[in-house]
Scaffold this active site. Structure first.
Site, PDB file in Angstrom:
ATOM      1  N   ASP A 102      47.135  37.165  31.790  1.00 31.86           N
ATOM      2  CA  ASP A 102      47.286  38.000  32.980  1.00 31.86           C
ATOM      3  C   ASP A 102      48.750  38.274  33.274  1.00 31.86           C
ATOM      4  O   ASP A 102      49.496  37.372  33.655  1.00 31.86           O
ATOM      5  CB  ASP A 102      46.643  37.287  34.177  1.00 31.86           C
ATOM      6  CG  ASP A 102      45.127  37.294  34.091  1.00 31.86           C
ATOM      7  OD1 ASP A 102      44.553  38.385  33.990  1.00 31.86           O
ATOM      8  OD2 ASP A 102      44.531  36.198  34.101  1.00 31.86           O
ATOM      9  N   HIS A 156      42.780  35.315  27.264  1.00 30.47           N
ATOM     10  CA  HIS A 156      43.105  36.333  28.270  1.00 30.47           C
ATOM     11  C   HIS A 156      44.436  35.982  28.942  1.00 30.47           C
ATOM     12  O   HIS A 156      44.611  34.873  29.452  1.00 30.47           O
ATOM     13  CB  HIS A 156      41.971  36.372  29.288  1.00 30.47           C
ATOM     14  CG  HIS A 156      42.061  37.468  30.293  1.00 30.47           C
ATOM     15  ND1 HIS A 156      41.648  38.758  30.039  1.00 30.47           N
ATOM     16  CD2 HIS A 156      42.513  37.471  31.575  1.00 30.47           C
ATOM     17  CE1 HIS A 156      41.823  39.509  31.122  1.00 30.47           C
ATOM     18  NE2 HIS A 156      42.354  38.747  32.064  1.00 30.47           N
ATOM     19  N   PHE A 201      44.986  36.798  41.682  1.00 29.56           N
ATOM     20  CA  PHE A 201      44.930  35.336  41.703  1.00 29.56           C
ATOM     21  C   PHE A 201      43.662  34.825  41.029  1.00 29.56           C
ATOM     22  O   PHE A 201      42.624  35.503  41.063  1.00 29.56           O
ATOM     23  CB  PHE A 201      44.955  34.837  43.157  1.00 29.56           C
ATOM     24  CG  PHE A 201      46.193  35.260  43.897  1.00 29.56           C
ATOM     25  CD1 PHE A 201      47.354  34.501  43.827  1.00 29.56           C
ATOM     26  CD2 PHE A 201      46.198  36.443  44.618  1.00 29.56           C
ATOM     27  CE1 PHE A 201      48.511  34.921  44.485  1.00 29.56           C
ATOM     28  CE2 PHE A 201      47.347  36.872  45.279  1.00 29.56           C
ATOM     29  CZ  PHE A 201      48.511  36.110  45.206  1.00 29.56           C
ATOM     30  N   GLY A 202      43.772  33.635  40.460  1.00 29.63           N
ATOM     31  CA  GLY A 202      42.601  32.978  39.904  1.00 29.63           C
ATOM     32  C   GLY A 202      41.850  32.255  41.018  1.00 29.63           C
ATOM     33  O   GLY A 202      42.335  32.133  42.147  1.00 29.63           O
ATOM     34  N   GLY A 203      40.666  31.790  40.692  1.00 31.58           N
ATOM     35  CA  GLY A 203      39.911  30.936  41.612  1.00 31.58           C
ATOM     36  C   GLY A 203      39.292  31.636  42.811  1.00 31.58           C
ATOM     37  O   GLY A 203      38.953  30.983  43.801  1.00 31.58           O
ATOM     38  N   MET A 211      51.371  40.107  35.666  1.00 35.88           N
ATOM     39  CA  MET A 211      51.461  40.666  37.029  1.00 35.88           C
ATOM     40  C   MET A 211      52.918  40.892  37.396  1.00 35.88           C
ATOM     41  O   MET A 211      53.787  40.109  37.007  1.00 35.88           O
ATOM     42  CB  MET A 211      50.840  39.688  38.031  1.00 35.88           C
ATOM     43  CG  MET A 211      49.401  39.305  37.704  1.00 35.88           C
ATOM     44  SD  MET A 211      48.692  38.296  38.998  1.00 35.88           S
ATOM     45  CE  MET A 211      47.178  37.733  38.195  1.00 35.88           C
ATOM     46  N   SER A 241      41.035  32.605  30.587  1.00 41.18           N
ATOM     47  CA  SER A 241      42.267  33.112  31.210  1.00 41.18           C
ATOM     48  C   SER A 241      43.255  31.977  31.410  1.00 41.18           C
ATOM     49  O   SER A 241      43.005  31.043  32.179  1.00 41.18           O
ATOM     50  CB  SER A 241      41.953  33.744  32.562  1.00 41.18           C
ATOM     51  OG  SER A 241      43.165  33.976  33.248  1.00 41.18           O
ATOM     52  N   ASP A 285      35.916  40.147  34.912  1.00 38.25           N
ATOM     53  CA  ASP A 285      37.015  39.216  35.174  1.00 38.25           C
ATOM     54  C   ASP A 285      37.068  38.926  36.670  1.00 38.25           C
ATOM     55  O   ASP A 285      37.241  39.845  37.471  1.00 38.25           O
ATOM     56  CB  ASP A 285      38.317  39.896  34.701  1.00 38.25           C
ATOM     57  CG  ASP A 285      39.557  39.033  34.879  1.00 38.25           C
ATOM     58  OD1 ASP A 285      39.425  37.847  35.214  1.00 38.25           O
ATOM     59  OD2 ASP A 285      40.662  39.575  34.667  1.00 38.25           O
ATOM     60  N   GLY A 286      36.931  37.636  37.016  1.00 32.89           N
ATOM     61  CA  GLY A 286      37.051  37.218  38.405  1.00 32.89           C
ATOM     62  C   GLY A 286      35.836  36.457  38.890  1.00 32.89           C
ATOM     63  O   GLY A 286      34.747  37.019  38.992  1.00 32.89           O
ATOM     64  N   GLY A 287      36.027  35.156  39.122  1.00 35.75           N
ATOM     65  CA  GLY A 287      34.941  34.342  39.673  1.00 35.75           C
ATOM     66  C   GLY A 287      33.796  34.103  38.716  1.00 35.75           C
ATOM     67  O   GLY A 287      32.658  33.872  39.143  1.00 35.75           O
ATOM     68  N   MET A 298      36.737  44.533  37.268  1.00 35.79           N
ATOM     69  CA  MET A 298      37.210  43.384  38.050  1.00 35.79           C
ATOM     70  C   MET A 298      36.149  42.999  39.071  1.00 35.79           C
ATOM     71  O   MET A 298      35.648  43.847  39.815  1.00 35.79           O
ATOM     72  CB  MET A 298      38.511  43.737  38.788  1.00 35.79           C
ATOM     73  CG  MET A 298      39.730  43.910  37.913  1.00 35.79           C
ATOM     74  SD  MET A 298      40.150  42.474  36.891  1.00 35.79           S
ATOM     75  CE  MET A 298      40.414  41.194  38.128  1.00 35.79           C
ATOM     76  N   MET A 304      48.449  43.958  34.911  1.00 39.75           N
ATOM     77  CA  MET A 304      48.302  44.316  36.332  1.00 39.75           C
ATOM     78  C   MET A 304      49.689  44.695  36.827  1.00 39.75           C
ATOM     79  O   MET A 304      50.318  43.980  37.612  1.00 39.75           O
ATOM     80  CB  MET A 304      47.714  43.122  37.098  1.00 39.75           C
ATOM     81  CG  MET A 304      46.227  42.937  36.839  1.00 39.75           C
ATOM     82  SD  MET A 304      45.646  41.291  37.252  1.00 39.75           S
ATOM     83  CE  MET A 304      46.094  40.436  35.747  1.00 39.75           C
ATOM     84  N   HIS A 357      46.034  41.545  29.881  1.00 41.89           N
ATOM     85  CA  HIS A 357      45.578  42.302  31.062  1.00 41.89           C
ATOM     86  C   HIS A 357      46.803  42.655  31.902  1.00 41.89           C
ATOM     87  O   HIS A 357      47.383  41.795  32.557  1.00 41.89           O
ATOM     88  CB  HIS A 357      44.583  41.407  31.818  1.00 41.89           C
ATOM     89  CG  HIS A 357      44.044  41.998  33.072  1.00 41.89           C
ATOM     90  ND1 HIS A 357      43.331  41.248  33.990  1.00 41.89           N
ATOM     91  CD2 HIS A 357      44.092  43.259  33.576  1.00 41.89           C
ATOM     92  CE1 HIS A 357      42.963  42.030  34.996  1.00 41.89           C
ATOM     93  NE2 HIS A 357      43.425  43.248  34.777  1.00 41.89           N
TER      94      HIS A 357
HETATM   95  C1  DX5 Z   1      42.873  37.785  38.408  1.00 40.74           C
HETATM   96  C2  DX5 Z   1      42.955  37.696  36.907  1.00 40.74           C
HETATM   97  C3  DX5 Z   1      41.931  36.850  36.290  1.00 40.74           C
HETATM   98  C4  DX5 Z   1      41.926  35.407  36.716  1.00 40.74           C
HETATM   99  C5  DX5 Z   1      40.495  34.982  36.725  1.00 40.74           C
HETATM  100  O1  DX5 Z   1      43.665  38.832  38.850  1.00 40.74           O
HETATM  101  O2  DX5 Z   1      42.872  38.980  36.314  1.00 40.74           O
HETATM  102  O3  DX5 Z   1      41.979  36.934  34.867  1.00 40.74           O
HETATM  103  O4  DX5 Z   1      42.653  34.552  35.885  1.00 40.74           O
HETATM  104  O5  DX5 Z   1      40.427  33.711  37.238  1.00 40.74           O
HETATM  105  P1  DX5 Z   1      39.042  33.044  37.684  1.00 40.74           P
HETATM  106  O6  DX5 Z   1      38.159  33.026  36.493  1.00 40.74           O
HETATM  107  O7  DX5 Z   1      39.481  31.708  38.146  1.00 40.74           O
HETATM  108  O8  DX5 Z   1      38.495  33.905  38.808  1.00 40.74           O
HETATM  109 ZN    ZN Z   2      42.646  39.081  34.132  1.00 37.29          ZN
END
Ligand code: DX5
Ligand code: ZN
Length: 214
Positions: A36, A34, A145-147, A38, A9, A174-176, A139, A69, A67
């Site tokens: 994102d 990937h 958000f990432g991280g 938003m 991502s 996707d996520g964590g 999800m 959102m 993706h």
């Molecule tokens: C969050 C995104 C993810 C995000 C994942 O809404 O859809 O794609 O980038 O980031 P990590 O892998 O850091 O959780």
């Molecule tokens: Zn994503």
């Protein structure tokens, strides 16, 4: 050779050096990317839009996994297709009664259609779309958000979906995602892992991608 697809991502990449960072994930063995998108409404954050996808298409042949959102995703299907997306994933929470129509619209352009569910949405709600969408995205954090920290109970939705998919359909999380949580998801049936922070927040991008190649 692993059958698990890794989709880094770029939300966690350096936006001033996207081409460089994309080359490093490609050199590291990634086949997908990937992206994102938003809108500040469906999720409380604003990120990437059509022009960035178009610019990325010009510099890479990786599969562009977009993706969405966003609210009213049907309005933006054609612009993202024209920009070069290979896969458009929309959220069930954004499409509701129009889900079938939006999937059909995406497929009418000859690209892959994905359907995603947020942590609070049960897989039973999308049961009739599981065999129709090319990809289901579960999800494992609240999108935005990432991280963030992986939510294991979300990954426990995976077997229900896997049991209803045919060979060749993708089950993405996707996520964590990291080497531990990714392994858990693959055991539960995922064949496609998105990872942002884990891949890009490292000096050894290839090592991180390899560590997800179960
Ligand atoms: C969050 C995104 C993810 C995000 C994942 O809404 O859809 O794609 O980038 O980031 P990590 O892998 O850091 O959780
Ligand atoms: Zn994503």
């Amino acid at each position: 050779m692993s059958s698990v697809i890794i989709s880094p991502s770029i939300l966690s990449a350096d936006f001033a050096n996207l081409e460089r960072d994309i080359l490093s994930v490609k050199d590291g063995g990634a086949k997908w990317l990937h992206i994102d998108v938003m809108d500040g409404h469906f999720v409380p954050n604003i990120t990437i839009g059509v022009p960035v996808v178009k610019s990325l298409r010009a510099v890479t042949d990786l599969v562009l996994d977009v993706h969405l959102m966003i609210e009213n995703p049907e309005k933006y299907v054609e612009p993202f297709v024209k920009a070069g997306a290979d896969l458009l994933t929309v959220h069930y929470e954004a499409t509701g009664k129009n889900t079938q129509k939006v999937i059909d619209l995406i497929k009418s352009y000859g690209i892959m259609a994905g359907l995603s569910i947020k942590p609070k949405t049960k897989p039973e709600e999308i049961e009739k779309f599981i065999s129709i969408a090319d990809l289901i995205l579960v999800m494992t954090v609240e999108p935005g958000f990432g991280g963030q920290k992986f939510m294991q109970d979300c990954a426990d939705k995976l077997p229900y979906i896997k049991q209803r998919q045919a060979d060749g359909q993708y089950l993405q999380v996707d996520g964590g995602i990291n080497d531990v949580t990714g392994k858990y998801c693959v055991k539960k049936g995922a064949n496609n892992l998105v990872a942002g922070n884990y891949i890009f927040n490292s000096d050894d991008i290839k090592g991180r991608i390899d560590s997800l190649t179960f």
